[in-house]
Design a protein around this motif. Structure first.
Motif, PDB file in Angstrom:
ATOM      1  N   ASP A  97       0.893  -1.154   0.000  1.00 40.31           N
ATOM      2  CA  ASP A  97       0.000   0.000   0.000  1.00 40.31           C
ATOM      3  C   ASP A  97       0.936   1.209   0.000  1.00 40.31           C
ATOM      4  OD1 ASP A  97      -1.254   2.298   1.014  1.00 40.31           O
ATOM      5  OD2 ASP A  97      -2.807   1.089   1.988  1.00 40.31           O
ATOM      6  N   ARG A  98       1.007   1.907  -1.128  1.00 40.93           N
ATOM      7  CA  ARG A  98       2.066   2.900  -1.295  1.00 40.93           C
ATOM      8  C   ARG A  98       1.975   4.040  -0.275  1.00 40.93           C
ATOM      9  NH1 ARG A  98       2.602   4.002  -6.689  1.00 40.93           N
ATOM     10  NH2 ARG A  98       1.143   2.407  -7.325  1.00 40.93           N
ATOM     11  N   GLU A  99       0.722   4.407   0.108  1.00 42.74           N
ATOM     12  CA  GLU A  99       0.584   5.508   1.069  1.00 42.74           C
ATOM     13  C   GLU A  99       1.029   5.066   2.455  1.00 42.74           C
ATOM     14  OE1 GLU A  99      -2.882   7.842   0.697  1.00 42.74           O
ATOM     15  OE2 GLU A  99      -2.222   8.304  -1.349  1.00 42.74           O
ATOM     16  N   ALA A 100       0.642   3.833   2.816  1.00 41.10           N
ATOM     17  CA  ALA A 100       1.043   3.327   4.135  1.00 41.10           C
ATOM     18  C   ALA A 100       2.566   3.210   4.201  1.00 41.10           C
ATOM     19  CB  ALA A 100       0.395   1.965   4.374  1.00 41.10           C
ATOM     20  N   PHE A 101       3.150   2.740   3.105  1.00 39.55           N
ATOM     21  CA  PHE A 101       4.615   2.573   3.056  1.00 39.55           C
ATOM     22  C   PHE A 101       5.307   3.931   3.226  1.00 39.55           C
ATOM     23  CE2 PHE A 101       8.411   2.553   0.173  1.00 39.55           C
ATOM     24  CZ  PHE A 101       9.234   1.751   0.962  1.00 39.55           C
ATOM     25  N   SER A 102       4.892   4.900   2.418  1.00 40.16           N
ATOM     26  CA  SER A 102       5.521   6.221   2.486  1.00 40.16           C
ATOM     27  C   SER A 102       5.307   6.847   3.871  1.00 40.16           C
ATOM     28  CB  SER A 102       4.935   7.103   1.374  1.00 40.16           C
ATOM     29  OG  SER A 102       5.337   8.425   1.540  1.00 40.16           O
ATOM     30  N   SER A 103       4.104   6.692   4.432  1.00 37.92           N
ATOM     31  CA  SER A 103       3.825   7.277   5.756  1.00 37.92           C
ATOM     32  C   SER A 103       4.731   6.657   6.819  1.00 37.92           C
ATOM     33  CB  SER A 103       2.380   7.016   6.187  1.00 37.92           C
ATOM     34  OG  SER A 103       1.523   7.586   5.285  1.00 37.92           O
ATOM     35  N   ARG A 104       4.921   5.334   6.734  1.00 37.72           N
ATOM     36  CA  ARG A 104       5.787   4.654   7.715  1.00 37.72           C
ATOM     37  C   ARG A 104       7.205   5.199   7.656  1.00 37.72           C
ATOM     38  NH1 ARG A 104       2.607  -0.048   7.332  1.00 37.72           N
ATOM     39  NH2 ARG A 104       2.094  -0.698   9.451  1.00 37.72           N
ATOM     40  N   VAL A 105       7.725   5.316   6.413  1.00 39.00           N
ATOM     41  CA  VAL A 105       9.110   5.787   6.257  1.00 39.00           C
ATOM     42  C   VAL A 105       9.212   7.241   6.747  1.00 39.00           C
ATOM     43  CG1 VAL A 105      10.946   6.262   4.600  1.00 39.00           C
ATOM     44  CG2 VAL A 105       9.523   4.219   4.317  1.00 39.00           C
ATOM     45  N   THR A 106       8.244   8.058   6.367  1.00 36.87           N
ATOM     46  CA  THR A 106       8.280   9.473   6.765  1.00 36.87           C
ATOM     47  C   THR A 106       8.257   9.590   8.294  1.00 36.87           C
ATOM     48  OG1 THR A 106       7.067   9.969   4.738  1.00 36.87           O
ATOM     49  CG2 THR A 106       7.186  11.724   6.377  1.00 36.87           C
TER      50      THR A 106
END
Ligand SMILES: Cc1cc2nc3c(=O)[nH]c(=O)nc-3n(C[C@H](O)[C@H](O)[C@H](O)COP(=O)(O)OP(=O)(O)OC[C@H]3O[C@@H](n4cnc5c(N)ncnc54)[C@H](O)[C@@H]3O)c2cc1C
Length: 444
Positions: A97-106
């Motif tokens: 899930d690209r948004e979940a992935f980016s949010s986790r990294v951020t």
């Protein structure tokens, strides 16, 4: 550790690099141009955004992509962990899930006390130790600065390439080897995928209807000078391709002794004939669409793509001839990482960022640089990307074709891949046992 390391670009490589340095106690200034200066392909403000497909490719142990994931796990990749935590069902692949992935990294970056996240564009090479991970769409002035440092002829900024497929994945009961006008039984430089009228017309319809990577204004301008994507040529008329890249003249299908309605030709990419490109198939289709549509070509039903076709700005450095063996610009403390070095693909970018962090860490501690065994997925890609013997350097995914051959290679493909994987794991384990200082306590 005293010195602050500047990391330019909060994409996949830059985020992994910053987090790896930070967990080793190094202070990092991570500079990301968005949202003030958006890139032509990114949509959001988050770090580690996946710009196109949400697939991080195969997790299967007998693939080079699966082996890369094993190596990244062994080295303690943070972003691979975020990807697993954000995964969505995708069979034998790791999709997120690209948004979940980016949010986790951020969130990990923002909450890390060793990382200062700065939202501004960098226009010059940083002073002091630095990693530039500005990606394939690196902004203009920074691109110029890198170009000045490595020599303009060492930079590529536009990529119009046809897909490359793994020779072992071709269906040789359909595909025939023959040079034009040489006739049946001839051997030649080309492999030919014959299409009858029905399969040709279906292919044209699918090419025209397939999803494309959005062409932005900057790409339209560049496309004017470059060769046209295959789907644009197909759009100009049902028979255009049959009279152009797919013309069958001078070819005879040995199965029925007749000239096919159309032919897709494959040309060897290397002397060992382990990889072939689809002649004339430079394309702007998204990667999943390339897989779906091009596998409709007779003989390519099971094609494994070593590289997808691209038609976009792709800033990359001629790493084998412009950088040293650890991707540093000679004579500077600036190192490059991610796609800008030509190591192509999401997971390859993560791996490249991790490796850059290890080498910066080694520099700061005054210990030996990190030279991974060339028998692994990452090590063989690094060797390809840094060996001055590499000719006509082009961005590349990890693949078994880059692995050094086995001395006693089994003829059976599955056994051969298993043996390559086993050797890669043994060699990396041995290397890391000799370099325990490189691993963090929380790494596997
Ligand atoms: C259109 C397109 C489609 C693609 N599709 C796929 C795909 O489906 N699958 C796949 O595996 N790979 C794909 N790729 C390749 C993909 O870019 C890489 O795999 C990966 O994103 C590269 O990671 P990176 O960290 O090197 O760069 P990026 O993830 O692009 O990160 C670079 C970051 O640097 C920032 N930046 C740039 N210039 C500056 C500056 N001067 N100052 C500060 N920040 C800056 C950018 O805003 C960006 O956040 C695609 C690439 C493009 C361009």
């Amino acid at each position: 550790m005293g010195e602050i390391v500047t990391v330019v670009g909060g994409g996949l490589a830059g985020s992994e690099c910053a987090l790896q340095l930070a967990r080793r106690g190094v202070r990092v200034r991570l500079v990301e141009q968005r949202p003030g200066h958006p890139s032509p392909a990114h949509h959001g403000d988050g770090l580690a955004e996946l710009v196109c497909s949400n697939s991080l490719k195969s997790t299967k142990e007998d693939t080079a992509a699966g082996q890369l994931k094993w190596e990244l796990t062994r080295l303690g990749s943070v972003l691979l962990g975020c990807a697993r935590d954000s995964s969505v069902p995708a069979g034998g692949a790791l999709a997120v899930d690209r948004e979940a992935f980016s949010s986790r990294v951020t969130a990990l970056v923002e909450s890390n006390e060793n990382i200062e996240l700065v939202r501004e564009r960098v226009d010059a090479l940083p002073e002091g130790p630095a990693v530039i991970a500005a990606g394939p769409l690196c902004s203009g002035e920074l691109f110029e600065a890198i170009s000045a440092a490595v020599g303009g002829e060492r930079m590529s900024f536009y990529d119009a390439a046809a897909p490359i497929v793994d020779a072992e994945s071709l269906n040789r009961s359909v595909i025939f080897e023959q040079s034009r006008y040489q006739g049946e039984g001839s051997t030649g430089d080309y492999l030919n995928c014959p299409l009858d009228r029905e399969s040709y017309e279906l292919l044209v319809r699918k090419l025209v209807g397939a999803e494309r990577v959005l062409a932005r204004d900057f790409e339209q301008r560049d496309l004017f000078c470059a060769c046209q994507p295959i789907e644009e040529v197909a759009r100009t008329g049902l028979d255009t391709l049959r009279h152009g890249a797919l013309k069958p003249v001078g070819l005879v299908d040995p199965r029925d002794g007749r000239r096919p309605w159309a032919v897709v030709q494959l040309r060897a990419e290397n002397a060992a004939h382990t990889a072939y490109n689809l002649v004339g198939f430079q394309t702007n289709l998204t990667w999943p669409e390339q897989r779906r549509v091009l596998r409709m070509i007779p003989g390519l039903e099971g094609a494994e793509f070593l590289r997808y076709g691209v038609m976009h700005r792709n800033s990359f450095v001629d790493s084998p001839h412009a950088l040293d063996g650890t991707f540093s610009i000679p004579g500077t403390r600036v190192r490059l990482a991610g796609q800008i070095t030509g190591t192509e693909g999401y997971v390859e970018a993560i791996a490249s960022g991790l490796l850059a962090a290890l080498n910066v860490y080694a520099d700061l501690r005054g210990i030996a640089p990190v030279l991974l065994p060339a028998t692994g997925s990452l090590g063989s890609l690094v060797r390809y990307a840094t060996d001055p013997e590499t000719r006509d350097y082009q961005p590349m995914h990890v693949n078994f074709g880059l692995f050094p051959p086995l001395s006693d290679a089994p003829r059976n493909k599955a056994l051969r891949h298993a043996a390559l994987v086993e050797r890669a794991r043994t060699d990396l384990d041995r290397y890391l046992q000799g370099r325990p200082e490189l691993l963090c306590p929380d790494a596997a």
